[in-house]
Design a protein around this motif. Sequence first.
Motif, PDB file in Angstrom:
ATOM      1  N   ASP A 215       0.831  -1.224   0.134  1.00  0.00           N
ATOM      2  CA  ASP A 215       0.026   0.181  -0.095  1.00  0.00           C
ATOM      3  C   ASP A 215       0.904   1.226  -0.052  1.00  0.00           C
ATOM      4  O   ASP A 215       0.362   2.341  -0.541  1.00  0.00           O
ATOM      5  CB  ASP A 215      -0.859  -0.038   1.177  1.00  0.00           C
ATOM      6  N   GLU A 218       1.463   1.792  -3.637  1.00  0.00           N
ATOM      7  CA  GLU A 218       0.202   2.169  -4.438  1.00  0.00           C
ATOM      8  C   GLU A 218      -0.128   3.805  -4.109  1.00  0.00           C
ATOM      9  O   GLU A 218      -0.464   4.388  -5.196  1.00  0.00           O
ATOM     10  CB  GLU A 218      -1.112   1.399  -3.847  1.00  0.00           C
ATOM     11  N   ASN A 249       2.573  -3.216  -8.925  1.00  0.00           N
ATOM     12  CA  ASN A 249       2.974  -2.094  -8.416  1.00  0.00           C
ATOM     13  C   ASN A 249       4.042  -1.484  -9.337  1.00  0.00           C
ATOM     14  O   ASN A 249       4.378  -0.329  -9.549  1.00  0.00           O
ATOM     15  CB  ASN A 249       3.257  -1.839  -7.194  1.00  0.00           C
TER      16      ASN A 249
END
Length: 458
Positions: A215, A218, A249
């Motif tokens: 994350d 991201e 990613n």
Amino acid sequence: MKKIVLFLFSLALFSCQQSVSTTVVKPMTPITNQDIAQGVLYEVNIRQFTNEGTFNAFAKELPKVKELGVNILWFMPTFPISTTKSKGPLGSYYAVSDFKGVNPEYGSLEDLKALVDKAHDMGMYVIFDWVPGHTGWDHVWIKEHPEFYLKNEAGEIIDPIDPRTGESFGWTDVADLDYDNPAMREAMKKAMLYWIKEVDIDGYRVDQAYAVPMDFYEDTFAAIRAIKPVFLLGETDANHPGGFEHLKNFDASYDFPGHHLTKEIAHGQNTVVDYYEHRKNFINKHDPSHFLLNFVSSHDENAWAGTVDEIYGDASHAMMALNYLAPGLPFLYSGVEYDLNKRLLFFEKDSFPRVAGETFQLLKQLGELKQTHPSLNAGKEAGKFTQIDTSLGDKVLAFELTKAGDTIVFMANLSKDHIGFTSPYNGRFKRYQDNKSKRLSFSYEYRMKPWEFWILKK
């Protein structure tokens, strides 16, 4: 008469001055998938590439690098290096003491900007090596934000721990960052955005990409791409934590299993059969838009595993050729083109002779092929891969790549033996190295020396 001559001379001089003053250098357009698809990536070790070990000295070498067909430069970390708990006289490039600084050994920020600008003017993109997992022990965060770091039960900041064993990796010159801390994440993100804005670089190679939460990528990569299109390479593969989901990613990752397989083939521990299995079980399972790096060396391989000659021996040129012909992004490390015959020192100054020989010419030809033949594109632009059957399927690697009327055939004896074999494949081609005609026919018995390879174009 003298007045007329003087007038004409003045007019010519004025015209020349006007021409120079109105010349506009076209800015580098943002990197595209097509740039990567037909690209060659080159890892630059600023410290060791020249005797001076500076940005300005390397800038003079750019024309020779460009000759290899290189269009993407990856600079190993150019940040100041921590001196606290340093390994060796100069320390590791990856023990960063300031994410927004420049290593004074290499030059100034203005020198770095000038180098990036020159690369852009020559049609080469530049990505920086980013180290998100840890910092050096004299990084400003150690004193100002100790909460940014992982700690032991005694509250002491620790170096990175191997999750498989619970013991230290031995990277005692760096301190491990805590990605559960939102403020640390934001500071890291701002530092990555800084170089895109300040120096106009074209992306990042992310060190130990598998060790950072997905994350974070991201969020940060979305912010980076909001500024400009970039190339993002992760030091990871589908076998690391997160697998294929993690790879989404990044634009590219490493074919680590393929690299180790080619080493094993060079040492007779595996065969061509294993290579085809690797294609089936690893390469073909990737998203077609994802780029895989093909390589024979890197800073890690050279320093810790050995030189190309140590690792591959007589098989080195065949494996280099395969890296360009197999669908993917070929990647070169500083000095490979000059037959780098030593393990470069990692924690102190070193250098190597830059004398262009047979390997340089081979890589130059391979780079030209990569950039001019659509069938050799990588990623979703890749040509169609078709295995060619031979009577020695365990020793002869043979395949055809086709796209838009362009055909390239690769045949290689990936063994230490002199061989004879047949194949049902037919066609008339030109040899890549001299454009001489070459016919393939089911009626022929071919002879190949150990590690001999053919690249044939139609």
